[in-house]
Design an enzyme around this catalytic site. Structure first.
Site, PDB file in Angstrom:
ATOM      1  CG  HIS A 198     -41.585 -34.840  13.913  1.00 21.49           C
ATOM      2  ND1 HIS A 198     -41.507 -36.206  13.904  1.00 21.49           N
ATOM      3  CD2 HIS A 198     -42.737 -34.524  13.282  1.00 21.49           C
ATOM      4  CE1 HIS A 198     -42.580 -36.697  13.275  1.00 21.49           C
ATOM      5  NE2 HIS A 198     -43.342 -35.695  12.899  1.00 21.49           N
TER       6      HIS A 198
ATOM      7  CG  HIS B 154     -45.614 -39.247  11.215  1.00 18.86           C
ATOM      8  ND1 HIS B 154     -45.078 -39.118   9.962  1.00 18.86           N
ATOM      9  CD2 HIS B 154     -45.653 -38.014  11.748  1.00 18.86           C
ATOM     10  CE1 HIS B 154     -44.805 -37.845   9.749  1.00 18.86           C
ATOM     11  NE2 HIS B 154     -45.132 -37.161  10.801  1.00 18.86           N
TER      12      HIS B 154
END
Lengths: 330, 212
Positions: free
Chosen positions: A58, A220
């Site tokens: 991320h 995700h």
């Protein structure tokens, strides 16, 4: 898709190594745990420590928000996978300056369990730990079940405001209350146009057909709540703004901070196209954009897409948002 | 006497690890349908590392503890704490036992199940590893209570784990990453229930071989 990989199993360690080398003026690696990134200002005496952590992939989140008046210690997990309880525990120890530690993290099953275990370990060390669990992702559960919602880019606002509050010398309870208010005042939504691939898996973990988009997609690749035809940037911006503001239900005149983040593979120019329309819609709804952030702040490997986060401000939050920081993510 | 020596049974965990490592791609593939596709990768990494570090000639207690330590301190995710607690509580249950008979094995898997229930928040029917694990433990106990032998009870445990695993196809996920999908999580196996059935199956086969 071609990628820069040595061994897929080493990518997290190599990312962290490059990160601390590049930003050594602001961050360093924990001496004993290479999955713990510390602020150069971590552990300051009598200041509440701020800890976070999450899966990798991320970037610049989570490690990028480690720094001055921000997060003191960040636990690093495998790609898209919670850090270990041990890493969260090592973070808590490093961040502790004697005034307690606030763990500000996102609502995911693994993080919940590992933070719970780490807090238990820290309690045995005599460190007071309190937590705020971010749940700003509107599409991940209905408003009546907000406790089930995921934490996404609103976490950045929670860290910014929580870190600034700690820097004012506030107590642990005050830092927790303000960080909680920051995330309670955040709503986010994501739209995905293309999937991402964990290098060790080697193929995309979900499909988005050409010409389609997923509204409400997770960080995700959790599939979205709606799959529909890809529309123009303005139509997508309108949809995202409507989802966030409908859930937020803010009184006219409210000042807001707006964060538009790419998911990794969307060009930054497109983010500005989205932002321009979103800001117009937000202003049209009677709100005032006090501050805006547009860029890759919280990504999902090479996912194509964007997220919108709207934070409602008040007299307490504004100066905290404005406080100077030194961290690689901003 | 239907029992195996604890010493030397560390190799059971080597076998369990081999099954997980062999199924790395399959577990990630089913996880990817409703999760993020990393279950096989992280499980294989943890179980593989544990296999490298444990002593197959040592006790099962020690091997379970090595596996738990790796999962809890090096793997993380959801499976780190869930399986970490499961194997740690199994090791505690076995303790210093010299031999493992049906009663000790039954107590061990029951302790592991309680460990998972304690750290997680799922119930049977939520589409998690508990849907394989809970009926398997119950089936083992029921089979022994009905007067069956240790190997027969292991067969019952393995079958119940597989039936429980398959039951997750028709479930809607209630906890974990896939739970946010609601109805869209139906029609796919749960990756945790699948790996749990593999683990219990590997236990059953190895212990049966040792008993004969």
């Amino acid at each position: 898709m071609q990628r820069f990989i040595n061994n897929p199993d080493d990518i997290v360690d190599e990312t962290v190594a490059g990160f601390v080398r590049a930003h050594s003026d602001m961050v360093k690696l924990d001496a004993e745990n290479n999955r713990v990134v510390l602020s150069q200002w971590a552990g300051e005496k009598d200041r509440v420590g701020i800890v976070t952590g999450g899966g990798s992939g991320h970037e610049p989140a989570f490690i990028g928000y480690t720094g001055k008046n921000m997060v003191d210690a960040t636990a690093v997990g495998e790609l898209f996978s919670s850090p270990t309880a041990k890493s969260f525990h090592d973070c808590i120890k490093a961040a502790n300056g004697g005034a307690g530690v606030a763990v500000l993290y996102g609502n995911y099953a693994g993080d919940n369990m590992n933070v719970k275990m780490a807090a238990k370990m820290a309690k045995r060390d005599g460190i007071e730990v309190k937590t705020v669990v971010a749940n700003d992702d509107v599409c991940s559960a209905p408003a009546t079940e907000r406790e089930k919602r995921r934490g996404v880019a609103g976490e950045i606002m929670m860290w910014k405001i929580g870190g600034a509050k700690a820097a004012t010398g506030a107590s642990l309870d005050e830092v927790i209350a303000t960080a909680q208010k920051a995330i309670d005042n955040c709503r986010s939504v994501g739209v995905g146009l293309g999937p991402c691939t964990l290098p060790a898996v080697g193929h995309p973990n979900f499909e988005i057909e050409p010409g389609k988009m997923e509204v409400g997609i997770g960080h995700h690749g959790e599939p979205g709540t709606r799959v529909e035809e890809l529309k123009t940037a303005n139509e997508v911006a309108d949809d995202m703004t409507r989802i966030v503001l409908d859930d937020h239900n803010l009184p006219a005149g409210t000042e807001v901070a707006v964060l538009v983040s790419g998911l990794g593979a969307t060009p930054v120019d497109e983010l500005y196209v989205l932002f321009d329309r979103m800001a117009s819609q937000i202003e049209a709804a009677g709100l005032k954009v006090y501050k805006a952030y547009v860029g890759n702040y919280f990504t999902s490997l090479e996912m194509v897409g964007a997220t919108l986060t709207v934070l409602a401000l008040d007299d307490e939050l504004k100066p905290l948002l404005d406080m100077d920081t030194a961290c690689p993510g901003f | 006497m239907q029992e195996i020596n604890n010493k030397g049974a560390g190799g059971i965990i080597s076998g369990v690890a081999a099954v997980i490592v062999d199924n790395k791609a399959y577990l990630s593939e089913i996880d990817g349908k409703i999760g993020d596709g990393d279950h096989g990768v992280n499980m294989a990494k943890g179980f593989g590392r544990a296999a490298d570090r444990l002593d197959p000639e040592g006790t099962l207690t020690e091997a379970l503890q090595v596996l738990s330590d790796v999962l809890m301190s090096e793997i993380g995710g959801s499976m780190g704490p869930l399986y970490g607690m499961m194997f740690s509580d199994m090791a505690d249950s076995l303790g210093e036992a010299e031999t493992i008979d049906a009663a000790k094995f039954g107590a061990m898997i029951r302790a592991g199940l309680e460990g998972v229930q304690d750290i997680g928040s799922a119930k049977v029917g939520d589409k998690t590893l508990l849907d394989a694990f809970t009926p398997a433990v119950d089936a083992f106990d029921a089979s022994i209570a009905a007067g069956n032998t240790f190997p027969e009870a292991l067969v019952a445990m393995k079958a119940a784990a597989e039936t429980g695993r398959d039951s997750t196809i028709d479930m809607v996920a209630k906890v974990g990453r896939s739970s946010r999908l609601g109805e869209r999580s139906r029609g796919v196996l749960d990756a945790g229930a699948t790996s749990c059935a593999m683990i219990l199956g590997a236990f059953a086969e190895d212990i049966t071989a040792r008993l004969s």
